[in-house]
Design a protein around this motif. Structure first.
Motif, PDB file in Angstrom:
ATOM      1  N   ASP A  91      -3.005   2.195  -6.918  1.00 41.66           N
ATOM      2  CA  ASP A  91      -3.520   3.557  -6.791  1.00 41.66           C
ATOM      3  C   ASP A  91      -2.328   4.472  -6.528  1.00 41.66           C
ATOM      4  OD1 ASP A  91      -5.770   5.590  -6.073  1.00 41.66           O
ATOM      5  OD2 ASP A  91      -4.417   5.617  -4.340  1.00 41.66           O
ATOM      6  N   ALA A  92      -2.228   5.565  -7.277  1.00 43.11           N
ATOM      7  CA  ALA A  92      -1.050   6.434  -7.167  1.00 43.11           C
ATOM      8  C   ALA A  92      -0.850   6.933  -5.742  1.00 43.11           C
ATOM      9  CB  ALA A  92      -1.180   7.613  -8.134  1.00 43.11           C
ATOM     10  N   HIS A  93      -1.930   7.327  -5.092  1.00 42.13           N
ATOM     11  CA  HIS A  93      -1.814   7.832  -3.724  1.00 42.13           C
ATOM     12  C   HIS A  93      -1.448   6.704  -2.757  1.00 42.13           C
ATOM     13  CE1 HIS A  93      -3.271  11.787  -4.839  1.00 42.13           C
ATOM     14  NE2 HIS A  93      -4.298  11.236  -5.461  1.00 42.13           N
ATOM     15  N   GLY A  94      -2.002   5.526  -2.983  1.00 45.72           N
ATOM     16  CA  GLY A  94      -1.697   4.398  -2.116  1.00 45.72           C
ATOM     17  C   GLY A  94      -0.240   3.965  -2.237  1.00 45.72           C
ATOM     18  N   TYR A  95       0.263   3.942  -3.463  1.00 45.45           N
ATOM     19  CA  TYR A  95       1.656   3.528  -3.679  1.00 45.45           C
ATOM     20  C   TYR A  95       2.621   4.560  -3.105  1.00 45.45           C
ATOM     21  CZ  TYR A  95       5.590   1.343  -6.151  1.00 45.45           C
ATOM     22  OH  TYR A  95       6.775   0.713  -6.464  1.00 45.45           O
ATOM     23  N   MET A  96       2.280   5.834  -3.253  1.00 48.61           N
ATOM     24  CA  MET A  96       3.116   6.884  -2.663  1.00 48.61           C
ATOM     25  C   MET A  96       3.113   6.781  -1.142  1.00 48.61           C
ATOM     26  SD  MET A  96       5.151   9.441  -2.958  1.00 48.61           S
ATOM     27  CE  MET A  96       5.003   9.976  -4.670  1.00 48.61           C
ATOM     28  N   ALA A  97       1.949   6.509  -0.567  1.00 52.45           N
ATOM     29  CA  ALA A  97       1.863   6.356   0.886  1.00 52.45           C
ATOM     30  C   ALA A  97       2.697   5.164   1.357  1.00 52.45           C
ATOM     31  CB  ALA A  97       0.404   6.189   1.310  1.00 52.45           C
ATOM     32  N   PHE A  98       2.717   4.102   0.567  1.00 51.19           N
ATOM     33  CA  PHE A  98       3.533   2.930   0.886  1.00 51.19           C
ATOM     34  C   PHE A  98       5.015   3.290   0.898  1.00 51.19           C
ATOM     35  CE2 PHE A  98       5.843  -0.752  -1.111  1.00 51.19           C
ATOM     36  CZ  PHE A  98       5.898  -1.545   0.025  1.00 51.19           C
ATOM     37  N   ARG A  99       5.459   4.049  -0.098  1.00 61.91           N
ATOM     38  CA  ARG A  99       6.865   4.465  -0.148  1.00 61.91           C
ATOM     39  C   ARG A  99       7.221   5.327   1.063  1.00 61.91           C
ATOM     40  NH1 ARG A  99       7.385   5.693  -6.637  1.00 61.91           N
ATOM     41  NH2 ARG A  99       5.427   6.774  -6.275  1.00 61.91           N
ATOM     42  N   LYS A 100       6.332   6.236   1.408  1.00 56.81           N
ATOM     43  CA  LYS A 100       6.589   7.082   2.574  1.00 56.81           C
ATOM     44  C   LYS A 100       6.623   6.259   3.854  1.00 56.81           C
ATOM     45  CE  LYS A 100       4.743  11.424   0.740  1.00 56.81           C
ATOM     46  NZ  LYS A 100       3.727  12.499   0.915  1.00 56.81           N
ATOM     47  N   HIS A 101       5.774   5.246   3.923  1.00 56.09           N
ATOM     48  CA  HIS A 101       5.765   4.372   5.096  1.00 56.09           C
ATOM     49  C   HIS A 101       7.128   3.704   5.271  1.00 56.09           C
ATOM     50  CE1 HIS A 101       4.278   1.320   7.956  1.00 56.09           C
ATOM     51  NE2 HIS A 101       5.036   0.475   7.268  1.00 56.09           N
ATOM     52  N   LEU A 102       7.682   3.180   4.185  1.00 61.17           N
ATOM     53  CA  LEU A 102       8.979   2.513   4.279  1.00 61.17           C
ATOM     54  C   LEU A 102      10.063   3.475   4.751  1.00 61.17           C
ATOM     55  CD1 LEU A 102       9.121   0.252   1.078  1.00 61.17           C
ATOM     56  CD2 LEU A 102       8.157  -0.246   3.325  1.00 61.17           C
ATOM     57  N   ILE A 103      10.016   4.705   4.263  1.00 65.28           N
ATOM     58  CA  ILE A 103      11.079   5.662   4.559  1.00 65.28           C
ATOM     59  C   ILE A 103      10.956   6.239   5.967  1.00 65.28           C
ATOM     60  CG2 ILE A 103      12.022   7.917   3.902  1.00 65.28           C
ATOM     61  CD1 ILE A 103      11.309   7.218   0.988  1.00 65.28           C
ATOM     62  N   TYR A 104       9.725   6.527   6.397  1.00 66.52           N
ATOM     63  CA  TYR A 104       9.559   7.317   7.616  1.00 66.52           C
ATOM     64  C   TYR A 104       9.009   6.551   8.819  1.00 66.52           C
ATOM     65  CZ  TYR A 104      10.005  11.181   4.291  1.00 66.52           C
ATOM     66  OH  TYR A 104      10.445  12.030   3.322  1.00 66.52           O
ATOM     67  N   ASP A 105       8.507   5.337   8.628  1.00 68.38           N
ATOM     68  CA  ASP A 105       7.781   4.670   9.708  1.00 68.38           C
ATOM     69  C   ASP A 105       8.623   4.488  10.969  1.00 68.38           C
ATOM     70  OD1 ASP A 105       5.522   3.210  10.862  1.00 68.38           O
ATOM     71  OD2 ASP A 105       6.779   1.431  10.615  1.00 68.38           O
ATOM     72  N   GLN A 106       9.877   4.090  10.825  1.00 64.44           N
ATOM     73  CA  GLN A 106      10.729   3.839  11.991  1.00 64.44           C
ATOM     74  C   GLN A 106      11.836   4.883  12.128  1.00 64.44           C
ATOM     75  OE1 GLN A 106      11.591  -0.489  12.681  1.00 64.44           O
ATOM     76  NE2 GLN A 106      10.740  -0.720  10.623  1.00 64.44           N
ATOM     77  N   LEU A 107      11.581   6.048  11.585  1.00 64.77           N
ATOM     78  CA  LEU A 107      12.584   7.109  11.587  1.00 64.77           C
ATOM     79  C   LEU A 107      13.024   7.487  13.002  1.00 64.77           C
ATOM     80  CD1 LEU A 107      14.137   9.135   9.791  1.00 64.77           C
ATOM     81  CD2 LEU A 107      12.140  10.631   9.919  1.00 64.77           C
ATOM     82  N   GLY A 108      12.078   7.473  13.921  1.00 66.01           N
ATOM     83  CA  GLY A 108      12.390   7.883  15.287  1.00 66.01           C
ATOM     84  C   GLY A 108      13.370   6.980  16.004  1.00 66.01           C
TER      85      GLY A 108
END
Length: 280
Positions: free
Chosen positions: A200-217
């Motif tokens: 799903d386009a939205h699901g795959y985009m959300a996955f990419r964002k998760h990898l990039i931003y999840d542990q940003l802090g």
């Protein structure tokens, strides 16, 4: 009749001046005949480094320094890009053609060399040292250039100033350094394991964002600028390509990458011209 002739002559003269300006600008974008090419590789994907890229880099640098970078300031216009942009609606056609001939498509299996690409305007980018202290944490993270296949980054920062670098990264938890537009079986499984729908386009985009931003802090507050200049708990720094005047760096857009440009004693901007190769 005389008035019509005068108007036509004036219009023709104006057109000639416009053509002269476009021709002159196109000359600034002409590639040199002495490309010094080297490569780095992430997985099987080449990053091509071309020194002495242009015939007249000083003239193009002076042109770029004179542009107004304050016009394109609309909210989220360039997402999380940490700098400013100025666009000149002339395509660097000869340079783009030369890049596509030089890129070693035969050394990899993920990018299709048979594709045709959209025409692109000349895009100049500037990162001001004074803006680095006010960056949002997301502007410090690696990113992907979604929707394009290759990126060309031409360094125009004057010699003697701090040009920064471009970093390329591998996500430690997943081992990913490249995110294809469509996931393969292994990537789909990884996506599903983290609770996202890979097809799903939205699901795959959300996955990419998760990898990039999840542990940003866990690391962003430690960075005094944009980009990661050494490996941390989240990202492995695979390559750092230093900026150098008249150096052109060409790489797959879906590699995790970032400008690396920190606060310091310098007070001059990081100046580049960017080219995107977007398939039609």
């Amino acid at each position: 009749m005389l008035k019509t002739a005068v108007l036509k002559k004036t219009a023709d003269a104006s057109s000639d001046r416009s053509m002269d300006w476009r021709t002159s600008f196109a000359d600034l974008l002409s590639p040199s005949g002495r490309w010094d090419i080297s490569e780095r590789v992430v997985d099987d994907l080449p990053i091509v480094i071309i020194d002495d890229a242009l015939k007249q880099p000083e003239a193009l640098r002076d042109f770029a320094l004179g542009l107004d970078y304050g016009i394109l300031q609309h909210a989220r216009e360039y997402r999380n890009y940490p700098g400013e942009r100025a666009i000149v609606s002339i395509e660097p056609k000869a340079l783009r053609t030369r890049i596509l001939k030089a890129y070693p498509f035969h050394k990899q299996s993920r990018l299709n060399p048979a594709l045709e690409f959209r025409r692109e305007a000349a895009i100049f980018t500037r990162i001001l040292p004074s803006a680095l202290k006010a960056l949002h944490p997301r502007q410090k993270a690696p990113h992907l250039d979604i929707g394009t296949m290759l990126v060309g980054l031409l360094h125009l920062t004057p010699p003697g100033d701090e040009p920064g670098a471009t970093g390329f990264y591998r996500h430690k938890q997943t081992g990913l350094a490249f995110m294809p537009n469509c996931p393969d079986e292994d990537l789909a499984r990884c996506c599903t394991d983290l609770g996202y729908s890979p097809y799903d386009a939205h699901g795959y985009m959300a996955f990419r964002k998760h990898l990039i931003y999840d542990q940003l802090g866990s690391y962003a507050h430690q960075l005094q600028g944009t980009g990661i200049d050494r490996s941390n708990d989240v990202w492995e720094l695979v390559h750092t390509i230093p900026g150098r005047f008249n150096r052109l760096v060409v790489f797959p857009a879906n590699l995790f990458h970032s400008p690396v440009f920190f606060t310091g004693s310098h007070n001059r901007p990081r100046l580049t011209m960017n080219m995107n190769f977007d398939p039609i």
